[in-house]
Design an enzyme around this catalytic site. Sequence first.
Site, mmCIF file in Angstrom:
data_model
loop_
_atom_site.group_PDB
_atom_site.id
_atom_site.type_symbol
_atom_site.label_atom_id
_atom_site.label_comp_id
_atom_site.label_asym_id
_atom_site.label_seq_id
_atom_site.Cartn_x
_atom_site.Cartn_y
_atom_site.Cartn_z
ATOM 1 N N GLN A 206 0.817 -1.226 0.000
ATOM 2 C CA GLN A 206 0.000 0.000 0.000
ATOM 3 C C GLN A 206 0.845 1.268 0.000
ATOM 4 O OE1 GLN A 206 -2.654 -1.563 3.368
ATOM 5 N NE2 GLN A 206 -4.029 -0.244 2.195
ATOM 6 N N HIS B 242 -3.524 -8.617 1.409
ATOM 7 C CA HIS B 242 -2.766 -7.631 0.621
ATOM 8 C C HIS B 242 -1.439 -8.216 0.128
ATOM 9 C CE1 HIS B 242 -4.846 -3.786 0.655
ATOM 10 N NE2 HIS B 242 -5.047 -3.830 1.963
HETATM 11 CO CO CO Z 1 -6.327 -2.720 3.072
#
Ligand code: CO
Length: 154
Positions: free
Chosen positions: A51, A134
């Site tokens: 991220q 993720h």
């Molecule tokens: Co997330």
Amino acid sequence: MAIRQLRKHDDEILRKRCKEVKKFDEKLGILLDDMYDTMTKAEGVGLAAPQVGIIKRAVVIDIGEGRIELINPEIIESSGSQNGSEGCLSFPGIFGEVERPMNVKVKAQDRHGNEFELEGTELLARAICHECDHLDGHVFTEKVTKYIEQQQDR
Ligand code: CO
């Protein structure tokens, strides 16, 4: 302390399978500190390295009970189920119902490479599952059964 730029929406880095962390060096510590600061500033409870554009198996979580760092995490047990609202700093303003296990046990390493196990229930179990997803290039919107309408401020 440094705030890193959040990768969002259809950024292809969010769909990549992340690489195992092999070097437990100062650079990893800086990444984890930056991830924590970035997550806290954005008022999130979890953040995975992709991220912030780093394809490595590293996660930070803080559900309000202190900072947790998981390097190379692997969920080794899960049981029960829970349905609840979930969001993601890579999808601001989007919330949906996602089914997750009620309890998980995860095996991971800390920032120095020491192995440990952690058990989580309810929100912590949800956060662990969300962040581990993720690392395999999966985002929560793939698992949403129902999107939740947000109340507009008037
Ligand atoms: Co997330």
